[in-house]
Design an enzyme around this catalytic site. Structure first.
Site, short mmCIF file in Angstrom:
data_model
loop_
_atom_site.label_atom_id
_atom_site.label_comp_id
_atom_site.label_asym_id
_atom_site.label_seq_id
_atom_site.Cartn_x
_atom_site.Cartn_y
_atom_site.Cartn_z
N ILE A 81 -0.43 -4.96 8.80
CA ILE A 81 0.62 -4.96 9.54
C ILE A 81 1.23 -3.30 10.55
CG2 ILE A 81 3.02 -5.16 8.63
CD1 ILE A 81 1.21 -7.30 7.76
N CYS A 140 -2.09 4.20 3.25
CA CYS A 140 -1.78 3.29 3.99
C CYS A 140 -3.01 3.47 5.04
CB CYS A 140 -0.82 2.75 4.75
SG CYS A 140 -0.68 1.37 5.94
N LYS A 175 0.43 7.34 -4.67
CA LYS A 175 -0.33 6.15 -4.29
C LYS A 175 -1.77 6.27 -3.61
CE LYS A 175 0.54 1.31 -3.53
NZ LYS A 175 0.48 0.18 -2.92
N GLY A 253 -4.36 -3.98 -8.36
CA GLY A 253 -5.15 -4.78 -7.33
C GLY A 253 -5.89 -6.34 -8.04
N GLY A 275 1.34 -7.75 -6.13
CA GLY A 275 1.20 -7.69 -4.21
C GLY A 275 0.63 -9.18 -4.14
C1 LIG Z 1 0.69 -7.66 3.75
C2 LIG Z 1 0.55 -6.00 2.60
C3 LIG Z 1 1.78 -4.95 3.23
C4 LIG Z 1 1.44 -3.84 2.42
N1 LIG Z 1 2.22 -2.80 2.89
C5 LIG Z 1 2.24 -1.78 2.02
C6 LIG Z 1 3.20 -0.44 2.30
O1 LIG Z 1 4.15 -0.60 3.36
N2 LIG Z 1 3.20 0.73 1.29
C7 LIG Z 1 2.30 0.47 0.60
O2 LIG Z 1 1.72 1.36 0.05
N3 LIG Z 1 1.19 -0.09 0.28
C8 LIG Z 1 1.28 -1.59 1.02
N4 LIG Z 1 0.74 -2.68 0.67
C9 LIG Z 1 -0.27 -2.32 -0.35
C10 LIG Z 1 0.06 -3.02 -1.48
O3 LIG Z 1 0.97 -2.81 -2.33
C11 LIG Z 1 -0.68 -2.71 -2.71
O4 LIG Z 1 -0.84 -1.44 -3.23
C12 LIG Z 1 -2.00 -3.82 -2.65
O5 LIG Z 1 -1.93 -4.93 -1.66
C13 LIG Z 1 -2.73 -4.13 -4.06
O6 LIG Z 1 -2.42 -4.91 -4.61
P1 LIG Z 1 -2.78 -6.55 -4.91
O7 LIG Z 1 -4.11 -6.98 -4.79
O8 LIG Z 1 -1.96 -7.15 -6.18
O9 LIG Z 1 -1.95 -6.55 -3.56
C14 LIG Z 1 0.39 -3.60 1.30
C15 LIG Z 1 -0.07 -4.57 1.30
C16 LIG Z 1 -0.45 -5.58 1.57
C17 LIG Z 1 -0.94 -7.08 1.53
#
Ligand SMILES: Cc1cc2nc3c(=O)[nH]c(=O)nc-3n(C[C@H](O)[C@H](O)[C@H](O)COP(=O)(O)O)c2cc1C
Length: 313
Positions: A81, A140, A175, A253, A275
């Protein structure tokens, strides 16, 4: 025993303190996967989620990366993104008041182009009451500035966290990126610089190939891998950091169920973030809250803290 029974029939205490942020329960939605809540507020009561980490926000609006920006993988997803967002002014003026009206506990997630920009945004947030804490996105993988490089080097991590620490009294959560050789050294740097808590993990750098087009499937070539595929790595990292660092950890995660959340709590996370799981099932965060409550009751626990770290050996 007689004294315990009536309590156990009641509700176990799910509240947690995440580095000074008081959460009614330990289930938080992860940055970038819940927007600013608008898409979800018809589906679930935002005030019942422990906390909402809002979309990653930058000082100025960003259009994000070129499409395609999402690819499904057998056990998760890749996204590139690239921090598309309307900028911090819009967050503060439009989204924050709406989220607060709905009773949400709001954690801001900020990414700066420079150390100074992180501090500037923290100051802007501080001036507007209502935000419960600031999560520093120093991890990020999808942007060339303001992203992973801050969280890949202990000296830079220290610099960013310290700069923010100096300008805000709000709880600061660093983070962390999993795209490093030694996650513990980064966590220690964040702690030394005055972070109140750690959030881990962000996505893992990955890619996919479109074999018909014979080119990378994502417009930005690389993307961040999230979802069930990364859970074992996230658990390992939370465990490692828990052993060496005293700060509370927001662990996540690949959490797709109550059992997944329990795993993170048991390796020492004080709260959990969901997430990708909310993309699959938008009501998952509240189902996990209920699931944790049921688990505690079934096992005779009064408080969530009783199981935190239970699997540390
Ligand atoms: C579509 C998408 C957008 C994300 N945008 C951000 C963000 O803007 N800032 C951030 O710190 N992490 C962002 N993340 C990471 C998530 O906050 C999270 O740390 C990561 O996806 C792992 O968790 P999950 O497996 O439950 O998704 C994003 C993840 C996804 C999938």
């Amino acid at each position: 025993m007689e004294g315990r029974e009536p309590f156990l029939q009641g509700r176990p205490d799910l509240s947690v303190d995440l580095g000074g942020i008081r959460l009614a329960n330990p289930v938080v939605v992860a940055a970038g996967t819940f927007g600013y809540g608008q898409e979800y507020e018809e589906l679930l009561d935002l005030s019942r989620i422990g906390g909402i980490v809002v979309k990653g926000t930058t000082r100025h609006p960003r259009p994000g990366n070129p499409a395609p920006r999402i690819v499904e993988t057998p056990c998760g997803m890749l996204n590139s993104i690239g921090l598309q967002n309307p900028g911090i002014d819009v967050f503060i003026e439009e989204h924050l008041p709406r989220l607060l009206d709905r009773g949400a506990t709001v954690i801001a997630n900020i990414a700066g182009d420079s150390v100074r920009e992180y501090a500037e945004m923290a100051q802007m947030i501080e001036k507007h009451p209502g935000v419960a804490g600031i999560e520093l996105n120093i991890s990020c993988p999808n942007v060339s500035h303001g992203g992973m490089h801050f969280g890949s080097d202990p000296a830079l991590t220290r610099e960013v966290v310290r700069a923010v620490r100096e300008v805000t009294t709000l709880p600061v959560i660093a983070k962390l990126s999993p795209n490093v050789g030694d996650i513990v050294s980064i966590a220690v740097a964040a702690q030394d610089a005055g972070a109140d808590a750690l959030s881990m993990i962000n996505t893992l750098l990955g890619m996919a190939v479109d074999v018909d087009a014979r080119k990378p499937a994502l417009g930005n070539v690389f993307g961040g891998l999230s979802g069930p595929a990364i859970k074992p790595i996230a658990l390992r990292m939370v465990y490692q950091v828990r052993r060496e660092v005293d700060l509370p950890i927001l662990g996540g995660g690949g959490i797709m169920s109550t059992r997944d959340a329990l795993e993170f709590l048991m390796v020492g996370a004080g709260a959990v973030s969901i997430g990708t799981g909310t993309f699959v099932n938008p009501t998952l965060p509240l189902e996990v809250v209920k699931g944790l409550e049921d688990y505690l009751r079934a096992h005779g626990h009064c408080r969530i803290s009783e199981i935190v770290g239970a699997a540390l050996v």
